[in-house]
Design a protein around this motif. Structure first.
Motif, short mmCIF file in Angstrom:
data_model
loop_
_atom_site.label_atom_id
_atom_site.label_comp_id
_atom_site.label_asym_id
_atom_site.label_seq_id
_atom_site.Cartn_x
_atom_site.Cartn_y
_atom_site.Cartn_z
N GLY A 270 0.94 -1.05 -0.08
CA GLY A 270 -0.06 0.03 -0.01
C GLY A 270 0.76 1.27 0.09
N SER A 271 -0.01 2.38 0.11
CA SER A 271 0.89 3.68 -0.07
C SER A 271 1.42 4.18 1.10
N ALA A 272 1.10 3.43 2.18
CA ALA A 272 1.46 3.76 3.62
C ALA A 272 1.71 5.25 3.97
N PRO A 273 0.39 5.87 4.04
CA PRO A 273 0.41 7.34 4.27
C PRO A 273 1.17 7.90 5.50
N ASP A 274 0.96 6.95 6.66
CA ASP A 274 1.60 7.24 7.88
C ASP A 274 2.87 7.44 7.95
N ILE A 275 3.73 6.99 6.87
CA ILE A 275 5.04 7.34 7.12
C ILE A 275 5.39 7.91 5.67
N ALA A 276 4.55 8.59 4.97
CA ALA A 276 4.89 9.37 3.67
C ALA A 276 5.83 10.60 4.25
N GLY A 277 6.79 10.65 3.34
CA GLY A 277 7.31 12.06 3.75
C GLY A 277 8.53 11.95 4.67
N GLN A 278 8.74 10.92 5.44
CA GLN A 278 9.77 10.86 6.57
C GLN A 278 10.98 10.02 5.90
N GLY A 279 11.11 9.59 4.74
CA GLY A 279 12.36 9.16 4.18
C GLY A 279 12.64 8.02 4.66
N ILE A 280 11.83 7.08 5.17
CA ILE A 280 12.01 5.72 5.89
C ILE A 280 11.57 4.63 5.13
N ALA A 281 10.64 4.86 3.83
CA ALA A 281 10.12 3.90 3.43
C ALA A 281 11.07 2.79 2.55
N ASN A 282 10.61 1.52 2.44
CA ASN A 282 11.56 0.54 1.81
C ASN A 282 11.28 0.56 0.26
N PRO A 283 12.25 0.72 -0.40
CA PRO A 283 11.85 0.74 -1.98
C PRO A 283 12.07 -0.57 -2.52
N LEU A 284 12.40 -1.52 -1.78
CA LEU A 284 12.70 -2.99 -2.37
C LEU A 284 11.65 -3.59 -3.33
N ALA A 285 10.35 -3.54 -2.90
CA ALA A 285 9.51 -4.16 -3.78
C ALA A 285 9.32 -3.29 -5.27
N LEU A 286 9.35 -2.24 -5.20
CA LEU A 286 9.54 -1.49 -6.48
C LEU A 286 10.67 -1.76 -7.20
N LEU A 287 11.83 -1.92 -6.65
CA LEU A 287 13.09 -2.17 -7.13
C LEU A 287 13.03 -3.88 -7.76
#
Length: 345
Positions: A272-289
Motif C-alpha cells: 500500500g501507499s503507507a500514508p502514515d510514514i509518507a515524507g519521513q524518508g524511511i520507506a523501503n523501495p525494495l518491492a518496487l526495485l
C-alpha cells in the motif's frame, strides 16, 4: 515495443501517492546508475491523479501506457467512497493484463523460513473479481441478501495455465501446481482445473504438474513451502495466496508484482501507499526495485536484472544496510545509495 532512436525504451513511470514518490525516486536513481535503458514519461495516478485532474486514473496516464506499452507503478490509493472503482482493476481491464506474476524469494536470512523461491501466477481478469453483484430486498431491508457471480472461461483458463508453463520452461523451473476448489465450486473452478490439465499434457516430460485444493495449498505453504515451485490459480485464490507467500519472505515490502498482457505490461510494488510514514524518508523501495528487475527481464535485459538483484543481495546481506522495516536503520536514500555503490563496484 515503443523505443526512442538512441535505443532507449519508452516507459511510463507512475510514482503513485503516499510513499510512492519517495520510493520511485530512489528506484529511478538506482536504475540510472545501472544504465537501464528506460526513458520515463512520468504520469500521476491515485490521490495524486485526483489532485491533478479529478480522477485517480487520468486519461493522460492511460494514453501514456497505451503508447509505451510498459509501465513501472508505485502504490496507488483508490479513494473510499466517491464512486471510484479500484485503480488497479481498471488498469488490468483497460490493457487486458491477464497474467499477474508474483515471485517471492528469501533475501534476508534468519527468518522463519529459509531458501524460499516460489512463483505464483494469478489469473487477473475473471473469477469472482468480475464482481457481478447485487442485493435482494427482504421486508424492510433492501440489502438483506447479497449475491455475487464469478466467471471462468475455458479460453482464459488455458491462456493463464499456458503462461505459467511457459514461464517455467523459460526460467528453468521444474513443476507447476494448479490450485483450485473443484471439490465444491465444481463448475467455476472445476473448469479451471480441467483446462489446466489439458494444457499440462503439452508439457509432459518437460515440466511436472500436480494440483491442490486451495485450503490444502494454504496449509502446505506454511508446513512445507519448499515443495512448491510455480503455482497457477484463479483470481481470488491468487490474490490471497500471493500475500501469504509474501509473508514467508518478510511481507509485502519484499514482494514485486507484474501484470502482463499481450499488448502491455505494468510492473508494480504490491504494498500500500503507507500514508502514515509518507515524507519521513524511511520507506523501503525494495518491492518496487524488484519489480523493476522483472521489467528489465521483460525487455530482454536479463543481464541488468541479474546485476540489480546481485547488488540488492550484497547490500542487505554482506553490507547489512537495511531500512527499518527489515531490521536496519537506513533511510530510503541511504539504502538506495548503498545499492548504487554495489551497482557501480
Amino acid at each position: 515495443m515503443s523505443t526512442q532512436s538512441n535505443d532507449r525504451i519508452a516507459a511510463t513511470l507512475i510514482p503513485g501517492d503516499g510513499i510512492g514518490p519517495e520510493i520511485s525516486n530512489a528506484v529511478v536513481k538506482i536504475l540510472d546508475a545501472l544504465e537501464a535503458p528506460f526513458a520515463w514519461d512520468v504520469q500521476q495516478g491515485g490521490m495524486a491523479g485526483i489532485e491533478s485532474s479529478g480522477d485517480p486514473l487520468p486519461a493522460a496516464l492511460l494514453e501514456s501506457v497505451g503508447r509505451t506499452k510498459l509501465a513501472l507503478k508505485g502504490p496507488l490509493t483508490t479513494p473510499v467512497g466517491g464512486g471510484f472503482r479500484s485503480v488497479n482493476v481498471r488498469l488490468r481491464e483497460a490493457f487486458g493484463l491477464y497474467a499477474n506474476l508474483r515471485p517471492v524469494r528469501t533475501m534476508i536470512p534468519g527468518g522463519r523460513y529459509e531458501d524460499i523461491d516460489i512463483v505464483l501466477v494469478r489469473e487477473n481478469l475473471e473469477g469472482l473479481y468480475v464482481a457481478f453483484e447485487h442485493f435482494i430486498a427482504v421486508g424492510d431491508d433492501p440489502r438483506a441478501v447479497a449475491i455475487s457471480q464469478g466467471i471462468n472461461t475455458r479460453e482464459e483458463a488455458r491462456r493463464i495455465v499456458r503462461f505459467a508453463f511457459e514461464y517455467a520452461v523459460q526460467h528453468g523451473r521444474k513443476k507447476v501446481t494448479i490450485v483450485h476448489k473443484a471439490n465444491v465450486l465444481k463448475a467455476l473452478t472445476g473448469l479451471f482445473l480441467e483446462a489446466g490439465r489439458e494444457i499440462a499434457k503439452e508439457y509432459e516430460g518437460r515440466i511436472a504438474v500436480d494440483d491442490r485444493i486451495v485450503d490444502a495449498c494454504a496449509m502446505q505453504l506454511v508446513l512445507n513451502p519448499w515443495q512448491f515451485d510455480v503455482i497457477v490459480t484463479t483470481n481470488l485464490f491468487g490474490d490471497i495466496l500471493s500475500d501469504q507467500l509474501a509473508g514467508l519472505v518478510g511481507g509485502l515490502g519484499m514482494a514485486p508484482g507484474a501484470n502482463i498482457g499481450e499488448k502491455a505490461a505494468i510492473f508494480e510494488a504490491v504494498h500500500g501507499s503507507a500514508p502514515d510514514i509518507a515524507g519521513q524518508g524511511i520507506a523501503n523501495p525494495l518491492a518496487l526495485l524488484l519489480a523493476a528487475a522483472l521489467m528489465l527481464e521483460h525487455v530482454q535485459r536479463s543481464d541488468l536484472a541479474g546485476r540489480l538483484r546481485s547488488a540488492i543481495l550484497q547490500t542487505v546481506q554482506a553490507d547489512s544496510v537495511r531500512t527499518r522495516d527489515i531490521g536496519g536503520s537506513a533511510s530510503t536514500q541511504e539504502f538506495a545509495d548503498a545499492i548504487i555503490r554495489r551497482v557501480l563496484a
